[in-house]
Design a protein around this motif. Structure first.
Motif, PDB file in Angstrom:
ATOM      1  N   LEU A  69     -21.325 -53.175 -10.807  1.00 41.49           N
ATOM      2  CA  LEU A  69     -21.218 -51.781 -11.256  1.00 41.49           C
ATOM      3  C   LEU A  69     -22.074 -50.833 -10.425  1.00 41.49           C
ATOM      4  N   ALA A  70     -23.267 -51.255 -10.029  1.00 42.11           N
ATOM      5  CA  ALA A  70     -24.135 -50.374  -9.231  1.00 42.11           C
ATOM      6  C   ALA A  70     -23.458 -50.002  -7.913  1.00 42.11           C
ATOM      7  N   ARG A  71     -22.819 -50.968  -7.260  1.00 39.36           N
ATOM      8  CA  ARG A  71     -22.112 -50.684  -5.998  1.00 39.36           C
ATOM      9  C   ARG A  71     -20.934 -49.734  -6.233  1.00 39.36           C
ATOM     10  N   VAL A  72     -20.209 -49.949  -7.324  1.00 42.88           N
ATOM     11  CA  VAL A  72     -19.076 -49.084  -7.646  1.00 42.88           C
ATOM     12  C   VAL A  72     -19.557 -47.654  -7.878  1.00 42.88           C
ATOM     13  N   LYS A  73     -20.647 -47.510  -8.623  1.00 45.84           N
ATOM     14  CA  LYS A  73     -21.181 -46.170  -8.900  1.00 45.84           C
ATOM     15  C   LYS A  73     -21.644 -45.480  -7.619  1.00 45.84           C
ATOM     16  N   GLN A  74     -22.219 -46.236  -6.683  1.00 47.77           N
ATOM     17  CA  GLN A  74     -22.628 -45.644  -5.398  1.00 47.77           C
ATOM     18  C   GLN A  74     -21.405 -45.138  -4.642  1.00 47.77           C
ATOM     19  N   PHE A  75     -20.334 -45.933  -4.641  1.00 49.23           N
ATOM     20  CA  PHE A  75     -19.120 -45.506  -3.960  1.00 49.23           C
ATOM     21  C   PHE A  75     -18.552 -44.247  -4.621  1.00 49.23           C
ATOM     22  N   VAL A  76     -18.497 -44.223  -5.945  1.00 46.57           N
ATOM     23  CA  VAL A  76     -17.954 -43.065  -6.665  1.00 46.57           C
ATOM     24  C   VAL A  76     -18.775 -41.810  -6.355  1.00 46.57           C
ATOM     25  N   ALA A  77     -20.096 -41.936  -6.337  1.00 47.42           N
ATOM     26  CA  ALA A  77     -20.953 -40.780  -6.020  1.00 47.42           C
ATOM     27  C   ALA A  77     -20.676 -40.277  -4.604  1.00 47.42           C
ATOM     28  N   ARG A  78     -20.510 -41.202  -3.669  1.00 48.72           N
ATOM     29  CA  ARG A  78     -20.211 -40.814  -2.286  1.00 48.72           C
ATOM     30  C   ARG A  78     -18.848 -40.133  -2.211  1.00 48.72           C
ATOM     31  N   TRP A  79     -17.837 -40.678  -2.914  1.00 46.55           N
ATOM     32  CA  TRP A  79     -16.503 -40.075  -2.913  1.00 46.55           C
ATOM     33  C   TRP A  79     -16.553 -38.648  -3.457  1.00 46.55           C
ATOM     34  N   LYS A  80     -17.248 -38.472  -4.574  1.00 44.93           N
ATOM     35  CA  LYS A  80     -17.320 -37.146  -5.189  1.00 44.93           C
ATOM     36  C   LYS A  80     -17.996 -36.133  -4.277  1.00 44.93           C
ATOM     37  N   LYS A  81     -18.930 -36.601  -3.467  1.00 44.52           N
ATOM     38  CA  LYS A  81     -19.626 -35.714  -2.536  1.00 44.52           C
ATOM     39  C   LYS A  81     -18.747 -35.378  -1.329  1.00 44.52           C
ATOM     40  N   GLU A  82     -18.064 -36.405  -0.783  1.00 42.92           N
ATOM     41  CA  GLU A  82     -17.291 -36.213   0.446  1.00 42.92           C
ATOM     42  C   GLU A  82     -15.865 -35.703   0.208  1.00 42.92           C
ATOM     43  N   MET A  83     -15.285 -36.038  -0.948  1.00 43.71           N
ATOM     44  CA  MET A  83     -13.889 -35.671  -1.230  1.00 43.71           C
ATOM     45  C   MET A  83     -13.756 -35.082  -2.642  1.00 43.71           C
ATOM     46  N   PRO A  84     -14.490 -34.016  -2.952  1.00 46.10           N
ATOM     47  CA  PRO A  84     -14.499 -33.500  -4.331  1.00 46.10           C
ATOM     48  C   PRO A  84     -13.156 -32.958  -4.810  1.00 46.10           C
ATOM     49  N   GLN A  85     -12.240 -32.692  -3.893  1.00 47.53           N
ATOM     50  CA  GLN A  85     -10.936 -32.143  -4.277  1.00 47.53           C
ATOM     51  C   GLN A  85     -10.039 -33.179  -4.948  1.00 47.53           C
ATOM     52  N   ILE A  86     -10.364 -34.458  -4.811  1.00 44.93           N
ATOM     53  CA  ILE A  86      -9.570 -35.519  -5.448  1.00 44.93           C
ATOM     54  C   ILE A  86     -10.453 -36.219  -6.469  1.00 44.93           C
ATOM     55  N   PRO A  87     -10.189 -35.988  -7.755  1.00 45.28           N
ATOM     56  CA  PRO A  87     -11.032 -36.600  -8.783  1.00 45.28           C
ATOM     57  C   PRO A  87     -10.923 -38.121  -8.790  1.00 45.28           C
ATOM     58  N   ILE A  88     -12.014 -38.750  -9.184  1.00 49.11           N
ATOM     59  CA  ILE A  88     -12.055 -40.205  -9.301  1.00 49.11           C
ATOM     60  C   ILE A  88     -12.600 -40.525 -10.692  1.00 49.11           C
ATOM     61  N   GLU A  89     -11.976 -41.477 -11.366  1.00 50.08           N
ATOM     62  CA  GLU A  89     -12.424 -41.819 -12.707  1.00 50.08           C
ATOM     63  C   GLU A  89     -12.438 -43.328 -12.905  1.00 50.08           C
ATOM     64  N   PHE A  90     -13.305 -43.760 -13.797  1.00 50.87           N
ATOM     65  CA  PHE A  90     -13.431 -45.180 -14.105  1.00 50.87           C
ATOM     66  C   PHE A  90     -12.363 -45.614 -15.100  1.00 50.87           C
ATOM     67  N   TYR A  91     -11.965 -46.895 -14.970  1.00 55.20           N
ATOM     68  CA  TYR A  91     -11.057 -47.509 -15.931  1.00 55.20           C
ATOM     69  C   TYR A  91     -11.469 -48.970 -16.087  1.00 55.20           C
TER      70      TYR A  91
END
Length: 137
Positions: A69-91
């Protein structure tokens, strides 16, 4: 309509799946080395209209967070910073690997094919996405 893309994030490999443009069917897309994931996704979304990304939230069967989960959260944080126009959500992705192996068995794949971890990751991403689509209906 735009596509929805799903990610089964792994330490080494990451499975990807995507919907059709009508968001009816989830199809396996590919498996990429996790270290190449961000570049691959940026290239993909530059070619295809992607509405959102759904990423598997790794949990233990008990509901506790898994070690990934920690690695996934790091990736999600990076995505939100670099590509904020495309939302990302957990499932919730619990049991998707088990379901992927079951699907491979039911599909009649030989033992050698079932041991292909990249295929398991891609099928897991497809299951995450199909479950996500069904939860929205």
């Amino acid at each position: 309509m735009a596509r929805i893309l799903s990610i089964d994030y792994g330490k080494k490999r990451t499975g990807l799946a995507v919907t059709d443009t009508l968001q009816i069917i989830a199809n396996g897309l590919t498996t990429v080395d996790t270290k190449e994931l961000m570049d691959y996704l940026k290239q993909y979304v530059s070619r295809e209209d992607v509405e959102r990304i759904v990423i598997g939230e790794p949990k233990q069967p008990s509901g506790e967070p898994s070690e990934n989960l920690a690695r996934v959260k790091q990736f999600v944080a990076r995505w939100k910073k670099e590509m904020p126009q495309i939302p990302i959500e957990f499932y919730d992705e619990r049991f998707t690997s088990v379901l992927a192996h079951r699907a491979m068995l039911d599909g009649g794949l030989k033992k050698k094919a079932r041991q292909n971890k990249a295929l398991v990751d891609e099928i897991s991403a497809t299951i995450i996405l199909q479950d996500y689509l069904e939860s929205r209906r």
